[in-house]
Enzyme design. Structure first.
Site, mmCIF file in Angstrom:
data_model
loop_
_atom_site.group_PDB
_atom_site.id
_atom_site.type_symbol
_atom_site.label_atom_id
_atom_site.label_comp_id
_atom_site.label_asym_id
_atom_site.label_seq_id
_atom_site.Cartn_x
_atom_site.Cartn_y
_atom_site.Cartn_z
ATOM 1 N N GLU A 212 40.436 -82.207 112.926
ATOM 2 C CA GLU A 212 41.006 -81.929 114.133
ATOM 3 C C GLU A 212 40.402 -82.622 115.297
ATOM 4 O O GLU A 212 39.711 -83.501 115.303
ATOM 5 C CB GLU A 212 40.692 -80.416 114.409
ATOM 6 C CG GLU A 212 41.285 -79.436 113.542
ATOM 7 C CD GLU A 212 40.969 -77.945 113.584
ATOM 8 O OE1 GLU A 212 40.061 -77.776 114.557
ATOM 9 O OE2 GLU A 212 41.485 -77.183 112.846
ATOM 10 N N HIS A 329 42.982 -74.306 125.362
ATOM 11 C CA HIS A 329 43.605 -74.464 124.266
ATOM 12 C C HIS A 329 44.940 -75.268 124.672
ATOM 13 O O HIS A 329 45.837 -74.866 125.315
ATOM 14 C CB HIS A 329 43.858 -73.583 123.213
ATOM 15 C CG HIS A 329 44.139 -74.246 121.960
ATOM 16 N ND1 HIS A 329 45.190 -74.735 121.621
ATOM 17 C CD2 HIS A 329 43.191 -74.193 120.679
ATOM 18 C CE1 HIS A 329 45.155 -75.175 120.315
ATOM 19 N NE2 HIS A 329 43.959 -74.670 119.763
ATOM 20 N N ARG A 375 39.876 -81.377 123.180
ATOM 21 C CA ARG A 375 41.029 -80.377 123.864
ATOM 22 C C ARG A 375 40.918 -80.401 125.252
ATOM 23 O O ARG A 375 41.964 -80.304 126.103
ATOM 24 C CB ARG A 375 40.415 -78.948 123.475
ATOM 25 C CG ARG A 375 40.595 -78.646 122.128
ATOM 26 C CD ARG A 375 40.083 -77.216 121.414
ATOM 27 N NE ARG A 375 40.536 -76.851 120.270
ATOM 28 C CZ ARG A 375 40.089 -75.742 119.660
ATOM 29 N NH1 ARG A 375 39.373 -75.058 120.277
ATOM 30 N NH2 ARG A 375 40.266 -75.671 118.486
ATOM 31 N N HIS A 436 41.046 -70.156 126.417
ATOM 32 C CA HIS A 436 40.867 -70.062 124.884
ATOM 33 C C HIS A 436 39.414 -69.739 124.851
ATOM 34 O O HIS A 436 39.183 -68.718 123.793
ATOM 35 C CB HIS A 436 41.268 -71.371 124.179
ATOM 36 C CG HIS A 436 41.071 -71.080 122.613
ATOM 37 N ND1 HIS A 436 41.942 -70.214 121.915
ATOM 38 C CD2 HIS A 436 40.361 -71.915 121.621
ATOM 39 C CE1 HIS A 436 41.291 -70.497 120.781
ATOM 40 N NE2 HIS A 436 40.576 -71.436 120.551
ATOM 41 N N ARG A 471 34.043 -77.542 124.319
ATOM 42 C CA ARG A 471 33.713 -77.338 122.699
ATOM 43 C C ARG A 471 34.499 -78.204 121.811
ATOM 44 O O ARG A 471 35.605 -78.149 122.045
ATOM 45 C CB ARG A 471 34.077 -75.699 122.457
ATOM 46 C CG ARG A 471 33.749 -75.572 120.847
ATOM 47 C CD ARG A 471 33.804 -73.899 120.787
ATOM 48 N NE ARG A 471 35.193 -73.298 120.771
ATOM 49 C CZ ARG A 471 36.174 -73.259 119.996
ATOM 50 N NH1 ARG A 471 36.096 -74.046 118.752
ATOM 51 N NH2 ARG A 471 37.440 -72.795 120.380
#
Length: 618
Positions: A212, A329, A375, A436, A471
C-alpha cells in the site's frame, strides 16, 4: 471517619437472604443495614435484562462538591494560554446516592481491537469490564478494509518498515516507539493465527502479502479480500466471550471519567436502552474509544466516532497532543446523497489508477511514487486536481485488470458499488478524500500510560508517537494490538498492589439551572461537521481556521452550559471539545507538515519536527 449507609435496594431482590457481592455488585433484602460482606452464593438467581445482578445503592459520607477548573493550553516552550472552554467538568448531574455502583479491577472503555486486546492481556486473576458504546461489531476496527502491516516476508526487514513509517510521519514520529511497534508485529500476527483469524493465502498456502501507499515492500496482510477488520474482530470477539474474567456491556455510553485527588477512579456510564446511569469504580481504567471522524461532514468513520474518549480524558485533566493532524483518506466513494464508503488503499496497491474528469492520470504530476505515495500526499494532490478541473471528485480506475480477479480481490467494494450501479471492473469509481484517522490524541508512554494516574489509552484515541504527522497505511491495527497488549499487562501490574475497596468516592456533580429553550442538536451537529470540512479540511489557512474557531466557541458557550439527558446531546458536547482542540492546534502550527497543510504556510519549518502542541486542563 467515613460511614457506609445503605440508601436503597432493588425491590426485585427480596428473595435474597444474604448480602451478596458477585462481579462487584451488592444485593440484599430491602431495609437491610448497610453492612457489605462477601458471600459466594445466592439463594435466588434473579437477573436484570442486562444479565447482571441488581444492586444496593450505598455511599460513603461526607460528600465533597466537585471543583470547577479553568482550562489551559501549553505551548512547546512551557508557557500557558488561558482558554474559554468554561467550567464544564462532567456532562451530567450525578450523586452517588441516586445511582447504582459497579466495582471491577480493570475497566476498558471501547470495543474495538485495542480495547479487546487490552482486556485479553489483563491477568486472568483480575476482573475486567468492557464497556461498548454500540454493539460488539460496531467500531472502526470492524470497518477496516485494509490490512495489518508487518515484516513477514524473508526478504523484508524491520529497518525498512521503520524508515517507511518515519518518512510518512513527517519527521514527527518517535523512533523508539516506531522500532518497538514494528518489531512486535510478527508475534501478534502469530497470535491472531492461533485464535483462528483467516488471513488470505497464496495457492501454496503462504500468507498473501500486498503493498500500500508509502511502503517499500509487500508487507500488508489482508483477510477476506477487503474485510480484514471484520475477520480480525471475529476472532477477538470469540476469545473475549470465552474468558470468565471478562464481561462486556454493549449499548453503554461512557459519559465521563471519575476523578478524585488527581487520579482516575472509574467512569459514569449510561445504559442506552434504559437511559439509566451507573457509577463504575475500577483500580485502573483503559480508554480505547477510537476516533473523531464524525466532526467532519465527509468521513469514513462510523456514527459512534464522536471523539468521546478524547473529550472525557481532556475534561478529567489528561494531556492531549497533536490534534491538528487529521488524516484524510484519499479515496472515499463519492455519490451525492449517499453515505460515504471507504475504497481501500489496497486497490491502488494492486494497480488502480487515479484519473481526473478528462481521463488523465495525474498523480505523477505531484509525486514520483504516483498512486503509491503516502496518504497525505495523495489527498492533497486530489484536492488540487479537483480544483484545477472544477469537478467535485476524481476517479479510481482498475478496468485494465482481469474482472474476475478484481471481483475476488475486492468482494466488499464490489457489492457496495454495485448498489449504486457501478461495476468496479469496468467503470470509473468516483472518489474524493474524507476524514479517516486522528494521529493526535491522549499522550501516552510506551506502556500506554497517560499523564493522569490510573488512566491508560490505546488505539486511535491515544497519541503514541508512532504515526507522527501522518499515519503510514495499515499501521493502525498493528498499533492497536501492540499498545492494547501493553496497556493490559501494565495496568494489571499496577492493579495488583491495590486492595479491594468497595467504596464510592466522595464525588458529585450538581444539576445546573437555565437552558430551558430548545436547542436543535442535529442542526448544530450538521453545521459543525460542514464547518470543519470546509475550514479545517485537507488544505487550511489561518483565516478559515480562525473563522471556524470563532463559530465553534460561540456554539460551545451555550451547548456546554446545558446538561443533556441523552446521547445526541452528549455527543455534540464531545464533538465541540474535539473540534476546538483541532482548530486551536491547527492555528498554532504555522507550517505544512504531514496531514496538516497550511496554504498560507506551505513549507515545513526547520524546528516543526521537534514540536508537539499539547493541551491540558488544570
Amino acid at each position: 471517619m467515613l460511614r457506609f449507609h445503605t440508601i436503597g435496594v432493588d425491590r426485585f431482590q427480596q428473595k435474597a437472604k444474604k448480602p451478596v457481592l458477585l462481579g462487584g455488585r451488592f444485593r440484599g433484602n430491602a431495609g437491610q443495614p448497610g453492612v457489605l460482606r462477601y458471600n459466594d452464593c445466592a439463594d435466588d438467581e434473579s437477573y436484570n435484562d442486562r444479565g447482571c445482578f441488581h444492586r444496593v445503592f450505598f455511599i460513603a459520607f461526607p460528600l465533597l462538591p466537585m471543583r470547577n477548573f479553568m482550562t489551559d493550553f501549553k505551548n512547546p516552550s512551557g508557557g500557558r494560554e488561558p482558554d474559554i472552554t468554561g467550567r464544564l467538568r462532567y456532562l451530567v448531574p450525578f450523586h452517588p446516592k441516586r445511582h447504582p455502583h459497579f466495582f471491577t479491577d480493570i475497566l476498558v472503555i471501547g470495543g474495538g481491537l485495542a480495547g479487546f486486546q487490552a482486556a485479553l492481556s489483563v491477568d486472568p486473576s483480575l476482573q475486567v469490564l468492557v464497556v461498548c458504546k454500540d454493539g460488539l461489531e460496531q467500531s472502526n476496527s470492524c470497518n477496516a478494509q485494509g490490512g495489518i502491516a508487518t515484516v513477514w516476508d524473508k526478504d523484508d526487514r524491520f529497518a525498512r518498515h521503520v524508515e517507511d513509517t518515519l518518512m510518512a510521519g513527517g519527521d514527527l514520529c518517535d523512533r523508539k516507539v516506531v522500532e518497538w511497534v514494528v518489531e512486535n508485529g510478527p508475534p501478534h500476527i502469530r497470535k491472531l493465527l492461533e485464535i483462528g483469524v483467516r488471513f488470505d493465502q497464496t495457492a501454496e498456502g503462504e500468507l498473501l502479502l500486498s503493498r500500500e501507499g508509502g511502503h517499500s515492500h509487500n508487507r500488508i496482510l489482508h483477510a477476506l479480500g477487503d474485510a480484514t477488520g471484520r475477520e480480525v474482530m471475529r476472532g477477538m470477539i470469540a476469545e473475549i466471550l470465552k474468558r470468565p474474567n471478562i464481561r462486556v456491556w454493549e449499548k453503554t455510553f461512557a459519559l465521563d471519567l471519575l476523578t478524585c485527588e488527581n487520579r482516575c477512579r472509574g467512569a459514569i456510564v449510561s445504559w442506552t436502552k434504559q437511559n439509566e446511569r451507573e457509577l463504575i469504580w475500577a483500580k485502573q481504567v483503559i480508554l480505547a474509544t477510537g476516533g473523531i471522524g464524525q466532526v467532519y461532514r465527509e468521513t469514513t468513520n462510523p456514527d459512534v466516532a464522536t471523539g468521546d474518549g478524547i473529550a472525557m480524558a481532556y475534561r478529567a485533566g489528561a494531556e492531549i497532543r497533536d490534534m491538528e493532524f487529521i488524516q484524510f483518506h484519499p479515496t472515499v466513494l463519492y455519490i451525492a446523497g449517499s453515505s460515504r464508503h471507504l475504497i481501500t488503499e489496497a486497490m491502488r496497491g494492486e494497480g488502480a489508477r487515479l484519473i481526473d474528469r478528462e481521463g488523465r492520470r495525474f498523480m505523477y504530476d505531484y509525486d514520483s511514487r504516483g498512486e503509491l505515495a503516502p496518504r497525505d500526499v495523495v489527498s492533497s494532490a486530489i484536492v488540487r486536481q479537483m480544483q484545477k478541473t472544477n469537478h467535485p471528485n476524481v476517479y479510481l480506475d482498475i478496468s485494465h485488470k482481469d474482472s474476475g480477479w478484481v471481483y475476488d480481490r475486492f468482494p466488499g467494494i464490489t457489492e457496495v458499488c454495485r448498489k449504486f450501479g457501478i461495476d468496479i471492473a469496468q467503470d470509473k469509481i468516483p472518489v474524493r478524500p474524507g476524514a479517516h484517522y486522528c494521529m493526535g490524541g491522549i499522550t501516552v508512554d510506551l506502556h500506554g500510560k497517560t499523564t493522569l494516574p490510573g488512566l491508560w489509552a490505546a488505539g486511535e484515541v491515544a497519541s503514541t508517537g508512532l504515526h507522527g504527522a501522518n499515519r503510514l497505511a495499515s499501521n493502525s491495527l498493528l498499533e492497536a494490538m501492540v499498545f492494547g497488549k501493553s496497556c493490559g499487562i501494565h495496568a494489571s501490574e499496577e492493579a495488583f498492589p491495590q486492595k479491594d475497596d468497595y467504596r464510592a468516592e466522595p464525588i458529585e456533580n450538581k444539576p445546573v439551572s437555565g437552558g430551558d429553550d430548545v436547542i436543535d442538536i442535529a442542526d448544530i451537529r450538521n453545521s459543525l461537521k460542514a464547518l470543519l470540512w470546509r475550514n479545517a479540511g485537507v488544505v487550511r489557512t489561518g483565516k478559515t481556521l480562525q473563522e471556524a474557531l470563532e463559530d465553534t466557541e460561540r456554539w460551545s458557550r451555550y451547548v456546554w452550559g446545558r446538561q443533556f439527558p441523552s446521547p445526541p446531546g452528549w455527543e455534540l458536547q464531545n464533538m465541540l471539545f474535539a473540534a476546538r482542540l483541532i482548530l486551536r492546534n491547527a492555528l498554532r502550527r504555522e507550517e505544512s507538515r504531514g496531514s496538516h497543510q497550511r496554504k498560507d504556510f506551505p513549507d515545513a519549518s526547520p524546528d516543526g519536527g521537534q514540536t508537539h502542541w499539547t493541551s491540558q486542563r488544570k
